[in-house]
Design an enzyme around this catalytic site. Structure first.
Site, PDB file in Angstrom:
ATOM      1  N   ASP A 106       0.019   3.949  -0.509  1.00  0.00           N
ATOM      2  CA  ASP A 106       0.685   4.318   0.730  1.00  0.00           C
ATOM      3  C   ASP A 106       1.247   5.739   0.682  1.00  0.00           C
ATOM      4  O   ASP A 106       1.507   6.286  -0.400  1.00  0.00           O
ATOM      5  CB  ASP A 106       1.826   3.340   1.029  1.00  0.00           C
ATOM      6  CG  ASP A 106       1.338   1.923   1.227  1.00  0.00           C
ATOM      7  OD1 ASP A 106       0.205   1.749   1.714  1.00  0.00           O
ATOM      8  OD2 ASP A 106       2.091   0.987   0.878  1.00  0.00           O
ATOM      9  N   LYS A 107       1.450   6.305   1.843  1.00  0.00           N
ATOM     10  CA  LYS A 107       1.979   7.664   1.969  1.00  0.00           C
ATOM     11  C   LYS A 107       3.234   7.864   1.126  1.00  0.00           C
ATOM     12  O   LYS A 107       3.355   8.845   0.384  1.00  0.00           O
ATOM     13  CB  LYS A 107       2.279   7.967   3.440  1.00  0.00           C
ATOM     14  CG  LYS A 107       3.026   9.280   3.659  1.00  0.00           C
ATOM     15  CD  LYS A 107       3.435   9.438   5.117  1.00  0.00           C
ATOM     16  CE  LYS A 107       4.303  10.676   5.303  1.00  0.00           C
ATOM     17  NZ  LYS A 107       4.764  10.822   6.706  1.00  0.00           N
TER      18      LYS A 107
END
Length: 357
Positions: free
Chosen positions: A166-167
């Site tokens: 994820d970011k």
């Protein structure tokens, strides 16, 4: 005949729009004209047969949101298409060029050879271009780093990132520089033979020293931006997370998670499912004070912790796999990033001071 196809319908592309005068402008992303001999057919099935890699459920969601038009008019998913009608996908954002543009963005490369490279991704960097993040991604940075490599094409799906994080998760990722390498590594991930350890700070006191979470994961029907654990074995994808406690701080616990499978938001959703949401995970409610006292001094302390680590406290610490060409077992480890190191030290000091008092 398909006249134009510029983008796929993704879950996070669909935003519900007001049907009144204040509705935003819509942009055409896909167009197809029904044949003269077209028999009556539902528009969702009609589009599903013509758009690659998009599920019928996504098309139905798009229609319910007002994004599927026939002859310029929004229709529902059960609308039946007639001969010569023009069917379009209209989104509330302009279409974009799917080509990956190389960008000179620094990379923390842990390992590299002619076949692959392992990268330590910082928190806050999006892995792949998508809605709202078309530049500045890890893929753009990799394209720049390998722009002189004649065997690497950033727009070729047979090379590049083998998996994602994820970011706002930091840590290790592997990139295949050759098509055969990506196929081999992809099979290792699929067959669950890779080795991945994560470190996370979670809310609450995890009572058992170690445990295993088994639960199918699928998108939460009440919040499509979240993943949820389902008891029904026919809903979602099978997911297994093993965890063990590394350090306890009373109101939060530092844990290690070993992935047996690799699903979207797996650790985040699994830990929340057992009542231990990741610290400062805004998507799953971890950016609220979920454990502790109501004293203003404690609230200020936690808010200071949020400022120190302004994202979910999750780091992909280790990554291990078999080299696609040599067969050698490779294992890589990174240090915890500074924000998580400072966060842990702040909790240690807090608990230490409480014990002295």
């Amino acid at each position: 005949m398909i006249e134009e196809y510029q983008d796929e319908i993704e879950d996070n592309d669909i935003e519900y729009i007001d049907s009144g005068d204040s509705a935003p402008d819509l942009y055409e992303h896909f167009r197809v004209v029904a044949d003269k001999g077209q028999t009556l057919i539902r528009v969702d099935k009609f589009l599903h047969d013509r758009i690659p890699n998009v599920s019928r459920n996504r098309i139905q969601n798009a229609a319910d949101s007002g994004f599927v038009h026939v002859d310029g008019v929004p229709v529902k998913s059960n609308y039946r298409i007639k001969p010569d009608q023009v069917v379009t996908i209209m989104m509330n954002r302009p279409p974009y060029n799917n080509d990956i543009i190389p960008e000179d963005i620094p990379l923390d490369i842990v390992y590299e050879d002619d076949c692959l490279m392992v990268i330590n991704k910082p928190a806050g960097m999006v892995v792949h271009p998508g809605h709202g993040n078309y530049t500045g991604t890890l893929v753009n940075a990799i394209a720049w780093h390998l722009k002189s490599n004649p065997y690497y094409d950033a727009n070729d799906p047979h090379v590049g990132l083998v998996h994602r994080i994820d970011k706002d998760t930091s840590g290790l990722l592997v990139v295949a520089k050759m098509p055969g390498a990506k196929t081999n590594l992809g099979l290792q991930f699929f067959n669950k033979t890779t080795r991945r350890l994560y470190r996370a700070l979670v809310w609450g006191n995890v009572e058992v020293d170690e445990g295993t979470i088994i639960g199918n994961l699928a998108r939460d029907p009440n919040n499509r931006m979240q993943m949820k654990v389902f008891d029904d074995p026919f809903v979602g994808k099978y997911a297994v997370t093993h965890y063990r406690v590394l350090e306890r701080f009373g109101y939060v616990t530092f844990v290690e998670c070993r992935l047996e499978t690799g699903r979207t938001h797996q650790i985040r959703a699994h830990m929340r499912h057992i009542g231990h949401t990741l610290f400062n995970d805004a998507r799953y409610g971890g950016d609220e004070i979920l454990r502790g006292t109501h004293f203003s001094k404690y609230k200020q302390f936690v808010n200071n912790c949020f400022d120190i680590c302004p994202r979910q406290a999750l780091h992909a610490l280790t990554l291990g796999f078999e080299h696609p060409l040599t067969g050698e077992d490779l294992d890589f480890t990174t240090q915890l990033p500074q924000d998580m190191t400072q966060l842990l030290e702040k909790w240690r000091n807090y608990i230490s001071n409480r014990e002295i008092e």
